[in-house]
Write an enzyme that holds these catalytic residues in place. Structure first.
Site, short mmCIF file in Angstrom:
data_model
loop_
_atom_site.label_atom_id
_atom_site.label_comp_id
_atom_site.label_asym_id
_atom_site.label_seq_id
_atom_site.Cartn_x
_atom_site.Cartn_y
_atom_site.Cartn_z
N LYS A 112 0.81 -1.23 0.00
CA LYS A 112 0.00 0.00 0.00
C LYS A 112 0.84 1.28 0.00
CE LYS A 112 -4.23 -1.42 2.36
NZ LYS A 112 -4.97 -1.32 3.63
N ASP B 212 -9.72 3.37 2.18
CA ASP B 212 -9.76 2.92 3.59
C ASP B 212 -10.31 4.04 4.48
OD1 ASP B 212 -8.79 0.37 3.17
OD2 ASP B 212 -6.71 0.88 3.62
P1 NDP Z 1 0.24 -2.83 7.19
O1 NDP Z 1 1.04 -4.03 6.83
O2 NDP Z 1 0.45 -1.57 6.46
O3 NDP Z 1 0.47 -2.55 8.76
C1 NDP Z 1 0.37 -3.58 9.70
C2 NDP Z 1 0.48 -3.00 11.09
O4 NDP Z 1 0.25 -4.04 12.03
C3 NDP Z 1 1.85 -2.43 11.40
O5 NDP Z 1 1.69 -1.36 12.28
C4 NDP Z 1 2.55 -3.61 12.07
O6 NDP Z 1 3.56 -3.24 12.98
C5 NDP Z 1 1.40 -4.19 12.86
N1 NDP Z 1 1.63 -5.61 13.14
C6 NDP Z 1 1.61 -6.62 12.24
N2 NDP Z 1 1.86 -7.79 12.89
C7 NDP Z 1 2.04 -7.49 14.20
C8 NDP Z 1 2.34 -8.26 15.36
N3 NDP Z 1 2.49 -9.59 15.30
N4 NDP Z 1 2.47 -7.63 16.54
C9 NDP Z 1 2.33 -6.29 16.61
N5 NDP Z 1 2.05 -5.50 15.54
C10 NDP Z 1 1.91 -6.11 14.36
O7 NDP Z 1 -1.30 -3.26 7.13
P2 NDP Z 1 -2.61 -2.35 7.08
O8 NDP Z 1 -2.35 -1.12 7.86
O9 NDP Z 1 -3.10 -2.24 5.71
O10 NDP Z 1 -3.65 -3.28 7.86
C11 NDP Z 1 -3.65 -3.42 9.26
C12 NDP Z 1 -4.87 -4.21 9.72
O11 NDP Z 1 -6.05 -3.50 9.36
C13 NDP Z 1 -4.99 -5.60 9.06
O12 NDP Z 1 -5.56 -6.48 10.00
C14 NDP Z 1 -5.96 -5.38 7.94
O13 NDP Z 1 -6.66 -6.56 7.60
C15 NDP Z 1 -6.88 -4.37 8.60
N6 NDP Z 1 -7.57 -3.58 7.59
C16 NDP Z 1 -8.92 -3.68 7.56
C17 NDP Z 1 -9.64 -3.00 6.62
C18 NDP Z 1 -11.12 -3.15 6.60
O14 NDP Z 1 -11.74 -2.74 5.62
N7 NDP Z 1 -11.72 -3.70 7.63
C19 NDP Z 1 -9.00 -2.11 5.65
C20 NDP Z 1 -7.57 -2.03 5.78
C21 NDP Z 1 -6.89 -2.77 6.72
P3 NDP Z 1 5.09 -3.04 12.50
O15 NDP Z 1 5.14 -1.70 11.82
O16 NDP Z 1 5.85 -3.09 13.78
O17 NDP Z 1 5.39 -4.18 11.56
#
Ligand code: NDP
Length: 258
Positions: free
Chosen positions: A48, A84
């Site tokens: 993204k 989003d």
């Molecule tokens: P990104 O990959 O851009 O970001 C993921 C985030 O989650 C980062 O801040 C990452 O932290 C954190 N993260 C991932 N794994 C872990 C873990 N094991 N422990 C702690 N932190 C973790 O993804 P998005 O921002 O696009 O999506 C985030 C969430 O939102 C997802 O679950 C996605 O499905 C959901 N979402 C839902 C939507 C909807 O329409 N309902 C739309 C868009 C997203 P770090 O930076 O430290 O890696």
């Protein structure tokens, strides 16, 4: 959802999943430009943010968020959008099924709100919340990413504040989970008293532990990820086709998606 919507409107398109490695992203976009046989695409984790620099044009909202989740093909040009933020706003404007919200519109104005995560979704939520005068705290596993978000997301000179992961200050009026934590049963905010509102973006039909706990707590209103999923998808559909999305058809197809 999209295929049900195309069928309902008699449109000849298909929505398909295409796994794309980092190394293939630029070539995939070039093929879209060259062959001109697609309306566009959704972009999801982990592209993204990185996709921005590969597009011909990026709309203002996506540029301010720093993340694109929807690409529209116009001739040989690819234009990036972010639906989003729209999906998050619509999900909050829609009264939760339990009717416990006293607000008919976006419920957060001038509140203090904690966002978990600093990825594309967190960026979209942070901008939407700042625009409505809220104070936004960001906490993330990787603090450098939270700092980068806080520097780049800004409304009238106001930025989110970075707080320590995982349990910084108590959530104020609301908490937004913008990480995937909970999808596989992970507990979060276990030792924290839940605020009045809990928003969990994880799009799953099986309740996350956070949603389950929030629903079992008096005076807590819960918004789960399905409503945002529906509304961000509907907006993407409209950008691709130029016609209103058949929302109820898409809502009915939602359980099959997840
Ligand atoms: P990104 O990959 O851009 O970001 C993921 C985030 O989650 C980062 O801040 C990452 O932290 C954190 N993260 C991932 N794994 C872990 C873990 N094991 N422990 C702690 N932190 C973790 O993804 P998005 O921002 O696009 O999506 C985030 C969430 O939102 C997802 O679950 C996605 O499905 C959901 N979402 C839902 C939507 C909807 O329409 N309902 C739309 C868009 C997203 P770090 O930076 O430290 O890696």
């Amino acid at each position: 959802m999209h295929n049900a919507a195309f069928a309902k409107l008699g449109l000849p398109h298909r929505y398909e999943l295409k796994e794309t490695a980092d190394t293939e992203l630029a070539a995939t976009l070039d093929r879209m430009r060259r062959e001109g046989d697609v309306l566009g695409a959704n972009v999801t984790i982990p592209h993204k943010e990185s996709v921005l620099r590969l597009l011909d044009e990026v709309d203002d909202v996506a540029r301010r968020i720093g993340a694109v989740n929807t690409i529209v093909s116009r001739g040989a040009r690819l234009i990036g959008y972010n639906t989003d933020k729209y999906g998050f706003e619509k999900a909050l404007e829609t009264r939760p099924p339990d009717g416990s919200s006293s607000s008919a519109g976006f419920p957060f104005f001038e509140n203090r709100i904690l966002i978990l995560g600093a990825g594309g979704a967190a960026r979209a939520c942070a901008l939407a919340l700042l625009e409505r005068g809220n104070n936004v705290d960001i906490t993330n596993r990787d603090p450098a990413r939270a700092e980068a978000l806080a520097r780049s997301i800004e409304v009238d000179g106001r930025h989110p504040r970075v707080v320590p992961w995982p349990n910084g200050p108590e959530p104020g009026d609301a908490v937004v989970n913008a990480t995937p934590l909970g999808l596989n049963g992970e507990e979060i905010l276990e030792d924290v008293q839940l605020p009045r509102w809990v928003v969990d973006l994880v799009p799953t039909a099986t309740e996350t532990p956070l949603v389950k706990r929030a629903k079992a707590t008096d005076n807590v209103t819960v918004v789960d990820g399905l409503s945002m999923l529906l509304h961000q998808a509907a907006r993407s559909f409209e950008l691709w086709t130029g016609v209103p999305a058949p929302l109820e058809v898409m809502r009915a197809a939602l359980p099959r998606e997840i």
